[in-house]
Design a protein around this motif. Sequence first.
Motif, PDB file in Angstrom:
ATOM      1  N   ARG A  85       0.952  -1.174  -0.046  1.00 51.39           N
ATOM      2  CA  ARG A  85      -0.021  -0.073  -0.027  1.00 51.39           C
ATOM      3  C   ARG A  85       0.890   1.214  -0.071  1.00 51.39           C
ATOM      4  O   ARG A  85       1.802   1.373   0.834  1.00 51.39           O
ATOM      5  CB  ARG A  85      -0.750   0.037   1.062  1.00 51.39           C
ATOM      6  CG  ARG A  85      -1.966  -1.094   1.266  1.00 51.39           C
ATOM      7  CD  ARG A  85      -3.057  -1.087   2.361  1.00 51.39           C
ATOM      8  NE  ARG A  85      -2.618  -0.443   3.428  1.00 51.39           N
ATOM      9  CZ  ARG A  85      -3.500   0.076   4.313  1.00 51.39           C
ATOM     10  NH1 ARG A  85      -4.617   0.093   4.097  1.00 51.39           N
ATOM     11  NH2 ARG A  85      -2.790   0.571   5.422  1.00 51.39           N
ATOM     12  N   ARG A 110       0.979   5.689  -0.911  1.00 52.25           N
ATOM     13  CA  ARG A 110       0.458   7.136  -1.323  1.00 52.25           C
ATOM     14  C   ARG A 110       1.099   7.744  -2.169  1.00 52.25           C
ATOM     15  O   ARG A 110       2.607   7.692  -2.195  1.00 52.25           O
ATOM     16  CB  ARG A 110       0.501   7.863   0.123  1.00 52.25           C
ATOM     17  CG  ARG A 110      -0.037   9.423   0.041  1.00 52.25           C
ATOM     18  CD  ARG A 110      -0.440   9.905   1.199  1.00 52.25           C
ATOM     19  NE  ARG A 110      -1.154  11.243   1.212  1.00 52.25           N
ATOM     20  CZ  ARG A 110      -2.669  11.244   1.015  1.00 52.25           C
ATOM     21  NH1 ARG A 110      -3.269  10.111   1.061  1.00 52.25           N
ATOM     22  NH2 ARG A 110      -3.006  12.361   1.002  1.00 52.25           N
ATOM     23  N   SER A 121      -4.048   7.302  -2.858  1.00 50.20           N
ATOM     24  CA  SER A 121      -3.823   5.832  -2.144  1.00 50.20           C
ATOM     25  C   SER A 121      -4.253   4.840  -3.085  1.00 50.20           C
ATOM     26  O   SER A 121      -5.219   4.809  -3.811  1.00 50.20           O
ATOM     27  CB  SER A 121      -4.456   5.551  -0.942  1.00 50.20           C
ATOM     28  OG  SER A 121      -3.978   6.709   0.121  1.00 50.20           O
ATOM     29  N   ARG A 152       2.723   2.929   2.937  1.00 50.86           N
ATOM     30  CA  ARG A 152       1.679   3.346   3.887  1.00 50.86           C
ATOM     31  C   ARG A 152       2.084   2.710   5.252  1.00 50.86           C
ATOM     32  O   ARG A 152       1.454   2.983   6.372  1.00 50.86           O
ATOM     33  CB  ARG A 152       0.301   3.339   3.373  1.00 50.86           C
ATOM     34  CG  ARG A 152       0.280   4.338   2.431  1.00 50.86           C
ATOM     35  CD  ARG A 152      -1.259   4.369   1.866  1.00 50.86           C
ATOM     36  NE  ARG A 152      -2.160   4.407   2.773  1.00 50.86           N
ATOM     37  CZ  ARG A 152      -3.296   3.871   2.555  1.00 50.86           C
ATOM     38  NH1 ARG A 152      -3.829   3.551   1.516  1.00 50.86           N
ATOM     39  NH2 ARG A 152      -4.434   3.931   3.737  1.00 50.86           N
TER      40      ARG A 152
END
Length: 99
Positions: free
Chosen positions: A47, A49, A58, A97
């Motif tokens: 994950r 950004r 995101s 993230r």
Amino acid sequence: MQLTFTAPLWQWKARQDDAWWFVTVPPDESDALADLPLPPRGFGSIRVRVTVGGTTWSTSVFPSSEENGYVLPMKQAVRRAEGLEPDAPVHVTLEPRDV
């Protein structure tokens, strides 16, 4: 950790009527992502950004054996907002993230 790089926008066609757009994360940055001590996620995704131009969102990057690193999907809304064209360089700032 923040990674910044420039790489071309490219298209992958899974089917005749279904096209996906990506930017390949360069080797050094892909290695840095692969070395992160993260919990396992589906398909080995991470994950992140992302910021491209004035757009931040995101998403996840995915490992790709074909590209020898991670690939970043570029959704249509971002491509339109930033005027991104096929094969043109895209300046990307990416932050994992879950670190």
